[in-house]
Design a protein around this motif. Structure first.
Motif, PDB file in Angstrom:
ATOM      1  N   SER A   9    -108.477 -24.751 -49.548  1.00 31.34           N
ATOM      2  CA  SER A   9    -107.456 -25.627 -48.970  1.00 31.34           C
ATOM      3  C   SER A   9    -107.623 -25.659 -47.453  1.00 31.34           C
ATOM      4  O   SER A   9    -108.243 -24.771 -46.861  1.00 31.34           O
ATOM      5  CB  SER A   9    -106.054 -25.151 -49.347  1.00 31.34           C
ATOM      6  N   TRP A  10    -107.062 -26.707 -46.863  1.00 33.61           N
ATOM      7  CA  TRP A  10    -107.124 -26.845 -45.410  1.00 33.61           C
ATOM      8  C   TRP A  10    -106.285 -25.761 -44.748  1.00 33.61           C
ATOM      9  O   TRP A  10    -105.229 -25.381 -45.246  1.00 33.61           O
ATOM     10  CB  TRP A  10    -106.581 -28.214 -44.971  1.00 33.61           C
ATOM     11  N   VAL A  11    -106.732 -25.283 -43.610  1.00 31.55           N
ATOM     12  CA  VAL A  11    -105.982 -24.325 -42.806  1.00 31.55           C
ATOM     13  C   VAL A  11    -105.926 -24.896 -41.395  1.00 31.55           C
ATOM     14  O   VAL A  11    -106.968 -25.265 -40.842  1.00 31.55           O
ATOM     15  CB  VAL A  11    -106.675 -22.937 -42.796  1.00 31.55           C
ATOM     16  N   ASP A  12    -104.711 -24.975 -40.821  1.00 33.11           N
ATOM     17  CA  ASP A  12    -104.619 -25.526 -39.463  1.00 33.11           C
ATOM     18  C   ASP A  12    -105.157 -24.530 -38.433  1.00 33.11           C
ATOM     19  O   ASP A  12    -105.359 -23.347 -38.740  1.00 33.11           O
ATOM     20  CB  ASP A  12    -103.194 -25.972 -39.136  1.00 33.11           C
ATOM     21  N   GLY A  13    -105.409 -25.018 -37.246  1.00 36.34           N
ATOM     22  CA  GLY A  13    -106.021 -24.209 -36.186  1.00 36.34           C
ATOM     23  C   GLY A  13    -105.300 -22.912 -35.884  1.00 36.34           C
ATOM     24  O   GLY A  13    -105.921 -21.837 -35.885  1.00 36.34           O
ATOM     25  N   PRO A  14    -103.994 -22.943 -35.593  1.00 30.87           N
ATOM     26  CA  PRO A  14    -103.289 -21.697 -35.287  1.00 30.87           C
ATOM     27  C   PRO A  14    -103.355 -20.671 -36.420  1.00 30.87           C
ATOM     28  O   PRO A  14    -103.527 -19.478 -36.189  1.00 30.87           O
ATOM     29  CB  PRO A  14    -101.848 -22.157 -35.028  1.00 30.87           C
ATOM     30  N   GLU A  15    -103.259 -21.143 -37.660  1.00 34.22           N
ATOM     31  CA  GLU A  15    -103.342 -20.226 -38.803  1.00 34.22           C
ATOM     32  C   GLU A  15    -104.750 -19.623 -38.900  1.00 34.22           C
ATOM     33  O   GLU A  15    -104.909 -18.426 -39.163  1.00 34.22           O
ATOM     34  CB  GLU A  15    -102.988 -20.947 -40.104  1.00 34.22           C
ATOM     35  N   ALA A  16    -105.770 -20.440 -38.683  1.00 31.63           N
ATOM     36  CA  ALA A  16    -107.157 -19.945 -38.732  1.00 31.63           C
ATOM     37  C   ALA A  16    -107.367 -18.875 -37.665  1.00 31.63           C
ATOM     38  O   ALA A  16    -107.953 -17.822 -37.939  1.00 31.63           O
ATOM     39  CB  ALA A  16    -108.137 -21.097 -38.550  1.00 31.63           C
TER      40      ALA A  16
END
Length: 86
Positions: free
Chosen positions: A70-77
């Protein structure tokens, strides 16, 4: 005329890299970004590298499409990376 231009070029002192770097860093972000784009373009292209990354992007997209990822946004990554490095 060409001889004059050639002789003038030999009179110009090259700018030391540290001075050039300081000047570039003092530019507005948009100008720095434009210069970075032009510098990167001047390095040429590595077709094998580009093809490998295109294949990797296709594989990642396929994994997302079929539910394996699934996609992960920048801050979460970044948060996940920082946690792994601790």
């Amino acid at each position: 005329m060409l001889e004059t231009v050639t002789s003038l070029k030999s009179l110009v002192m090259p700018i030391p890299v540290d001075v050039l770097e300081a000047e570039l860093l003092s530019l507005p972000q948009a100008d720095r970004s434009r210069i970075v784009d032009r510098l990167l373009a001047s390095l040429g292209h590595d077709r094998e590298w580009e093809e490998a990354w295109a294949d990797e992007a296709d594989q990642r997209e396929a994994r997302i499409d079929n539910g394996q990822a699934s996609w992960v946004d920048g801050p979460e990554a970044l948060s996940r990376i920082r946690a792994t490095l601790k």
